[in-house]
Design an enzyme around this catalytic site. Sequence first.
Site, short mmCIF file in Angstrom:
data_model
loop_
_atom_site.label_atom_id
_atom_site.label_comp_id
_atom_site.label_asym_id
_atom_site.label_seq_id
_atom_site.Cartn_x
_atom_site.Cartn_y
_atom_site.Cartn_z
N GLU A 181 -9.33 -39.70 47.02
CA GLU A 181 -10.03 -38.86 45.91
C GLU A 181 -11.27 -39.94 45.68
O GLU A 181 -11.52 -40.46 44.63
CB GLU A 181 -9.33 -38.70 44.58
CG GLU A 181 -8.26 -37.86 44.88
CD GLU A 181 -7.48 -37.42 43.64
OE1 GLU A 181 -7.41 -38.06 42.56
OE2 GLU A 181 -7.00 -36.16 43.47
N GLU A 334 -2.42 -32.24 47.94
CA GLU A 334 -1.86 -32.53 46.44
C GLU A 334 -1.68 -31.47 45.81
O GLU A 334 -2.99 -30.59 45.36
CB GLU A 334 -2.38 -33.85 45.81
CG GLU A 334 -2.38 -34.96 46.60
CD GLU A 334 -2.57 -36.27 45.72
OE1 GLU A 334 -2.79 -36.10 44.52
OE2 GLU A 334 -3.34 -36.99 46.38
C1 GLA Z 1 -4.41 -37.26 42.21
C2 GLA Z 1 -4.15 -38.51 42.96
C3 GLA Z 1 -2.51 -39.24 43.05
C4 GLA Z 1 -1.93 -38.89 41.83
C5 GLA Z 1 -2.20 -37.46 41.42
C6 GLA Z 1 -1.57 -37.27 40.09
O1 GLA Z 1 -4.26 -36.15 42.96
O2 GLA Z 1 -4.74 -38.44 44.29
O3 GLA Z 1 -2.70 -40.31 43.71
O4 GLA Z 1 -2.61 -39.89 40.86
O5 GLA Z 1 -3.68 -37.21 41.11
O6 GLA Z 1 -1.66 -35.79 39.66
#
Ligand code: GLA
Length: 713
Positions: A181, A334
């Site tokens: 991210e 995710e």
């Molecule tokens: C993001 C991050 C993960 C985690 C999630 C929690 O997507 O990439 O590591 O922290 O959020 O929702």
Amino acid sequence: MTGDSPQRDGTPGLRPDRPAAASDQPARPGLHSLTAGRGMLFGGDYNPEQWPEEVWVEDVALMRAAHVNLVTVGVFSWARIEPEPGTRDFGWLDRVLDLLHDGGIAVDLATPTASPPPWLGHRWPETLPVDESGHRLYYGARNQWCPSSPIYRERALALVTDLADRYADHPALAMWHVGNEYGQVCHCDDTAAAFRGWLRERYGDLATLNEAWGTTFWSQHYGQWDEILTPRRAPYLRNPTQMLDFQRFCSDALLAHYRAERDILRRRTPSVPVTTNFMGFFKPVDYWAWAPHEDVVANDWYPFPGDPRSPVRAALTHDLMRGLAGGGPWMLLEQATDGVNWQKHNLPKPAGQFRLESLQAVARGADGLCYFQWRASRFGAERYHAAMVPHAGADTRLHTRVREHGAELRRLAPLVGQPVPARVALVHDWQSWWACESDGRPSDRLLVTDQLLRFYEPLWRRGVTVDLVPPGAELSGYRLVVVPNLFLLSDATAESLTSYVRDGGVLLVGPFSGVADPLGHIHTGRFPAPLREVLGASGEAWLPVADDPPLRCRWIADAEQRGDADAPAGTVPDPSPTGVEFTATIWSELMRAESARPVATFLDGDLAGAPAVLRNEFGTGRAWYLATVPQEAAMVALTDRVLADAAVTGVLPDLPDGVEAVRRGDTLFLLNHGAGPARVTLTEPAGELLTGDRVEGALTLAPRDVVVLKPLA
Ligand code: GLA
């Protein structure tokens, strides 16, 4: 945009309209290299470093039972691999990868560079990011690194090199996941120096920079390069072009770091795709510029339970991902099976919700449905975040649902790689977004993503599929192009929109578009100057609207527009669910019709009689302009008229409220996001892919239910 350096196209401050495709590695492996032989990808982030080894064995058995075929490993494992500077401990990771491989589970192996160990910041505090007030941010959470830090870069790349060497030939390795991210912004001295280097490349000399930044304003003239800083906190409104360039620089600096890691991985494993996880409409990073550098477009998507617009936001975001993937498949890397931990009040997901969300992504082109995370953490800041295996273990309602979902996704294997056809394009641009939402603008209530959603929602309701495209994209395949808000408009983009209409296309443009050039300088003359010809209309003032009294508008009947004397005054376009009048909110513009015809006019105040909606015949096409932000029902009425102009219909007529309809290949997805059962009439007999049933005539969808219908030959 090539990432490492700012774009140069002869005119300082201009960017090419489309990011150039990465040309250094022409034939890259894509998502198909993962789905081939596996079908839909299903799995999640797996953090075995948080668990004793006996749990790993149980994990793999449970994954197999749940039909998991891909897990992301090692995202936050830097400290475990390199507990002291320069050391390496790969033994545990060897065992994890071996176990997963023995279990038939492929690995999306992460470079663990998103969260450096404390030793990095402790020994080299200059690697830690600094906020705009000049305060350093410390370790103890994650993401504590500066994208322009040479020390961070050196340490991260050394680790990535060793990781690539170690696992290049491991049979479990299916994809590389770079960092996590990306979104860091830093204001440290290293960043200021890198920003100056970026500006030198962009502008060449200080005189050009001073002109571009408009530094005759407020005595901001720069006499030496060293005087230039990142836009740190200042007593009052900061220079908008400096801010805009800094946003461009930040996105480029992150991309440069991503590419540095990626290049190491590509050199060592040319046949393994490389990705990182996007975050939808994440403002700090220009994903149009990034996407050509990804082998797989992957997104993290966390819809808010309780937000009634959530399904629409999700659809819009998934369509963006498909656009970033050039129309090809993408993956949801995710999402959450249940409530997250990072909102104030983390609502749970009712039965069927995560399945509905997952299948919505499949409908819109996803070939991978993964979750954060496999097993819920016992400790750490995310111990209340949902997972595929909750703290209570596998003998739970939630995990049973996870297994069922894994099983049903196998039945959707025939959809892998199938396209999502669309005849409507929606233009979005990160750089315009940054420039539009600068401080000191006429109204901070006119927000780019709100505008996108306002224009998108009526299309979604009608079952009209939309492709998200960047400015300058090839438009000739679309019947309708929607530009909700393109504040920054280059001459090249204006020309591409103009010739699209001239050649028969239908264009719908929203307010506050075509306002500024790529430096953020206002186009002078009646606005939107670069689109004046195609719109057949022009304006002279932006007028934010008070909440009270309401600003009313009136639709003008078709016959009245044609000047038919017998037309009863106040009749509406046929038939308008909104009635004769609608209310304008937030924003209005004082416009004048030139060759265009007013379709709606303002009724009140200074604007009384001025056009609120305009339609222009131009070449063999039509261009519409909306000079305000109408209430939702009026947006639906307007969209229906524009769709009729473009001869575009939804994939199924008469969709009940809350039912989303979208076609992937020849397969129709119907998803009920509503609170009650919904009855839908089908136009042809079909086989339901998830159940194997034959379906014909009308069917009733329970709340949160989904049907996947393949027409019967
Ligand atoms: C993001 C991050 C993960 C985690 C999630 C929690 O997507 O990439 O590591 O922290 O959020 O929702």
